[in-house]
Design an enzyme around this catalytic site. Structure first.
Site, short mmCIF file in Angstrom:
data_model
loop_
_atom_site.label_atom_id
_atom_site.label_comp_id
_atom_site.label_asym_id
_atom_site.label_seq_id
_atom_site.Cartn_x
_atom_site.Cartn_y
_atom_site.Cartn_z
CB CYS A 1 -0.91 -0.01 1.23
SG CYS A 1 -1.93 1.48 1.38
CB CYS B 1 -0.34 2.22 5.72
SG CYS B 1 -1.10 0.69 5.11
CB CYS C 1 -4.18 2.87 5.90
SG CYS C 1 -4.08 2.74 4.09
CB CYS D 1 -9.42 -4.09 -11.59
SG CYS D 1 -9.02 -3.02 -12.95
#
Length: 158
Positions: free
Chosen positions: A73, A76, A124, A144
């Protein structure tokens, strides 16, 4: 009222409800103030991760990644997807047939009037993209994902 006007009205009302806070707030282990998110993320990352925007198809360099590694991510650093589950869906966004166990959270979104499964970081709450039922075996799923919401870290995967 014409069908198009009706559908646009429904979509707008969904956006208004979300903006007004009518959608139940969720809590996540990693949280920041809006001001801190804006400082932490680029404007494109903020738009996707915090405002649920979608990047242009074929704009992410992560589409071309074929190296072994993990996708994290961008908000985070939570590990989300393994390169072992990445495939070329031809849609213009990085696609995966499965996440790392426990890495994502799903909810239904109706912004296009019909229900879609929205994918968020379980740590997060950052918006990542959507999951569809037209992926390859073994899951038949296509996650996706907006490339701007991800960071790729090359290395071995288990």
């Amino acid at each position: 009222m014409r069908r198009r006007q009706f559908l646009l009205g429904l979509a707008a009302s969904g956006l208004a409800l979300k903006a007004a806070g009518a959608v139940a707030a969720e809590s996540f282990p990693f949280t920041l103030s809006d001001e801190d998110w804006r400082r932490r993320l680029s404007s494109d990352q903020y738009a996707v991760l915090r405002q649920e925007a979608t990047e242009r198809p074929f704009s992410s360099p992560l589409n071309a990644i074929k190296t072994s590694g993990l996708f994290h991510c961008a908000g985070c650093d939570n590990t989300l997807y393994s390169s072992a589950t990445k495939f070329d869906s031809g849609t213009g966004w990085p696609s995966f047939w499965a996440p790392v166990p426990g890495a994502i959270a799903n909810r239904t979104d109706y912004l296009l009037v019909y229900p879609r499964t929205e994918v968020h970081c379980a740590n997060c709450g950052g918006h990542l993209g959507h999951v569809f039922d037209d992926g390859p075996p073994p899951t038949g799923k296509r996650h996706c994902i907006n490339g701007v919401a991800l960071q790729f870290k090359p290395g071995p995967v288990t």
